[in-house]
Design a protein around this motif. Structure first.
Motif, PDB file in Angstrom:
ATOM      1  N   ARG A   1      29.804  37.308  42.738  1.00 57.62           N
ATOM      2  CA  ARG A   1      29.879  38.690  43.228  1.00 57.62           C
ATOM      3  C   ARG A   1      30.355  38.741  44.673  1.00 57.62           C
ATOM      4  N   HIS A   2      30.156  37.655  45.397  1.00 60.94           N
ATOM      5  CA  HIS A   2      30.506  37.615  46.813  1.00 60.94           C
ATOM      6  C   HIS A   2      31.931  37.111  47.048  1.00 60.94           C
ATOM      7  N   ARG A   3      32.662  36.870  45.958  1.00 55.65           N
ATOM      8  CA  ARG A   3      34.047  36.411  46.074  1.00 55.65           C
ATOM      9  C   ARG A   3      34.972  37.548  45.657  1.00 55.65           C
ATOM     10  N   ARG A   4      35.729  38.062  46.600  1.00 54.06           N
ATOM     11  CA  ARG A   4      36.575  39.222  46.302  1.00 54.06           C
ATOM     12  C   ARG A   4      37.679  38.891  45.309  1.00 54.06           C
ATOM     13  N   GLU A   5      38.061  37.609  45.233  1.00 46.64           N
ATOM     14  CA  GLU A   5      39.156  37.236  44.342  1.00 46.64           C
ATOM     15  C   GLU A   5      38.686  36.927  42.930  1.00 46.64           C
TER      16      GLU A   5
ATOM     17  N   GLY B   1      36.459  38.487  39.601  1.00 45.63           N
ATOM     18  CA  GLY B   1      35.755  39.596  38.968  1.00 45.63           C
ATOM     19  C   GLY B   1      35.236  39.174  37.606  1.00 45.63           C
TER      20      GLY B   1
END
Length: 282
Positions: A185-189, A191
């Protein structure tokens, strides 16, 4: 004394690695046992890798670079070596996965390989009767390095809800795997969405598939069957799969609601209070 056999360095990445290890070790005027002492392993292991009987790890390669002053030579080589240990039918996909700028994956059975923990991957590969289990696990973990590099691909994964309930390994392994999904969840790249049971029928009942996008090259669709894989850049097929993926995304829970479901299953099904069967396997 380890038997030394002549290697053809062009035969495979593993043979080339062994050839280079022996060459640089001898240039440094070190015996196998002496080098082993420097990098905290046995001379026998050095000999096995020099003769392509053992696959090196990334940690081993980094220690070699430091000991031999190889300027990252073995750390670069080991990626090729580990990818060469993947099933032959999968290697072409692994090479494309490295180059992709966008990866869209639908997984109805398993967590996508790029998101697996090491122990979950081991349980999955063991359940599939994989040979050379340690090498297979190391190769799968090596694939995940694309998420750690500068400018990683954008990865979107839709998991069928059944994936959360299908146990591979112990309850602790599943708990760790679901936590790993939550950590993304903390990785924008990255989903992650869950396709819930309540979605009912959906346009991907034929099974798992991935759509890879590249900078300046056509999209590629990848799908597996028993012991083989189908890869195509046919525009009609790629367009159809992209359209199906859009429908899956629309039917899936939002990223936030998916995370809430994953957290709930992690606690209710795999929490420490869930029961005595700590070592159940699929």
């Amino acid at each position: 004394m380890v038997n030394i056999r002549d290697l053809d360095p062009s035969a495979s990445p593993l043979d080339y690695y062994g050839f280079e290890l022996r060459r640089l070790r001898e240039d440094a005027k070190l015996k196998q046992g002496q080098l082993g002492e420097i990098i905290y392993c046995t001379g026998s292991l050095i000999g096995q890798i020099e003769t392509a009987r053992k696959v090196p790890t990334r940690d081993f390669s980094e220690r070699l670079d430091a000991a031999l002053g190889a300027d990252g030579h073995f750390s670069r080589l080991v990626g090729l070596v580990l990818r060469s240990q993947l099933p032959t039918w999968f290697q072409a996909y692994a090479e494309m996965e490295v180059r992709a700028t966008h990866i869209s994956s639908f997984q109805p059975q398993l967590v996508y390989g790029l998101l697996q923990t090491q122990e979950y991957a081991r349980a999955v590969l063991q359940a599939g009767w994989g040979e050379k289990l340690d090498d297979a696990v190391a190769a799968r973990m090596e694939r995940q390095r694309i998420l750690q590099r500068e400018g990683p691909p954008l990865v979107w994964v839709i998991l069928d809800e059944a994936v959360l309930y299908r146990p591979f390994g112990s309850r602790g392994i599943m708990r760790e795997q679901l936590q790993r999904l939550l950590d993304f969840r903390h990785r924008r790249e990255v989903g992650i969405q869950v396709l819930p049971f309540s979605a009912g029928q959906h346009p991907a009942t034929v099974g798992a598939f991935n759509v890879l996008r590249f900078e300046g090259d056509p999209d590629v669709v990848y799908a597996e069957s028993y012991g083989s894989a189908h890869v195509t850049a046919n525009p009609e097929t790629a367009g159809d799969c992209a359209h199906r993926y859009d429908h899956l995304q629309a039917a899936a829970l939002s990223v936030e609601d998916s995370a809430a479901l994953i957290a709930r299953v992690r606690e209710e099904r795999y929490g420490n209070h869930a029961g005595p069967d700590e070592h159940a396997v699929a």
